[in-house]
Design a protein around this motif. Structure first.
Motif, short mmCIF file in Angstrom:
data_model
loop_
_atom_site.label_atom_id
_atom_site.label_comp_id
_atom_site.label_asym_id
_atom_site.label_seq_id
_atom_site.Cartn_x
_atom_site.Cartn_y
_atom_site.Cartn_z
N GLY A 94 0.82 -1.21 0.00
CA GLY A 94 0.00 0.00 0.00
C GLY A 94 0.85 1.25 0.00
O GLY A 94 2.02 1.22 0.39
N ASN A 126 -3.84 0.50 -3.68
CA ASN A 126 -4.55 0.11 -2.45
C ASN A 126 -5.87 -0.60 -2.68
O ASN A 126 -6.36 -1.30 -1.78
CB ASN A 126 -4.79 1.35 -1.58
N LYS A 182 -8.63 3.29 1.66
CA LYS A 182 -8.74 2.25 2.69
C LYS A 182 -10.20 2.00 3.06
O LYS A 182 -10.58 0.87 3.39
CB LYS A 182 -7.92 2.63 3.92
#
Length: 255
Positions: A94, A126, A182
């Motif tokens: 990430g 991500n 995220k």
């Protein structure tokens, strides 16, 4: 030489040549798993794998750039030919998009002024990278008696906490790249868990905490080993373990 008949569990960790990923790989190796060190840079991946082998682990480097379809495909072919299955996938690779700075310094993520190319780049690694790697490895995971997928998320992904003007995230600059990526990863985790529930594949998002790594300018207060502990916990669940959850060291994290 094929290792398809081994009784060891096989674990692949992306972005495992340093930081939390490497710490997780080290711990899985200590637990007796065969660990595959996914790394974009072949030399760094092999150096990390060699260090794990020197410590007694069964470790192998796998060149893997999660944003490169041919690299992902080649990694899956390597696992197929060498091991024949996969028991654990930790999607750890990430980026923040802001480089090696602390979260309070990431002013280039502010939504009204963010560079759209940054947002695309962060999501490419991500989110889209997780889809690419997971889908490439799923045929191998389906051969495991108890397959586990751990998606490395962040406490910053909690929309509930972010929406609280007096909450723990209120002092951080607004983010249009890392934090939404995220949050999207969390949502993606639930969708995979729902699809794969009937196959017995456990899929969870895990927040390792504020770990001292390059991703936050080394401002974290946890060591990589401390952050990796919760990843390993959900990478070693038995068949009755949870799926479709968002977890941290203290337990369930707020969505």
């Amino acid at each position: 030489m094929s290792e398809q008949n081994t009784h060891r569990e096989i674990a692949l960790v992306t972005g495992a040549n340093k930081g939390i990923g490497r710490a997780a790989a080290e711990r899985l190796g200590e637990l007796g798993m065969t660990v595959l060190i996914g790394a974009r840079d072949a030399r760094r991946g092999e150096e990390a794998a060699a260090a794990l082998r020197a410590a007694g682990a069964n470790a192998h480097a796998v060149t893997l750039d999660v944003t490169d379809a041919s690299s992902v495909r080649a990694a899956a072919e390597f696992v197929e030919e060498r091991f024949g299955r996969l028991d654990v996938l930790i999607n750890n690779a990430g980026i923040t998009g802001s480089g090696n700075v602390s979260p309070v310094e990431a002013l280039d993520q502010i939504p009204s002024t963010v560079d759209l190319d940054m947002v695309r780049t962060v999501f490419e690694t991500n989110v889209f990278g997780v889809v690419a790697v997971t889908n490439a490895m799923l045929p191998l995971l389906r051969r495991s008696p108890v397959a586990r997928i751990v998606n490395v998320s962040s406490g910053a992904a909690s929309t509930a906490l972010a929406a609280d003007p007096a909450g723990p995230l209120s002092t951080l600059p607004a983010s249009a790249a890392y934090t939404p990526s995220k949050a999207a990863l969390n949502a993606l985790t639930v969708q995979y868990a729902n699809e794969l529930r009937g196959d017995g594949i456990l899929v969870n998002a895990v927040a390792p905490g504020y770990v001292d790594t390059e991703i936050n300018g080394n401002t974290g207060f946890l060591t990589p080993a401390q952050g990796a502990a919760v990843l390993v916990r959900y990478a070693t669940l038995d068949s009755g373990g949870p799926t479709g959850g968002f977890f941290g060291e203290a337990g369930t994290e707020p969505w």
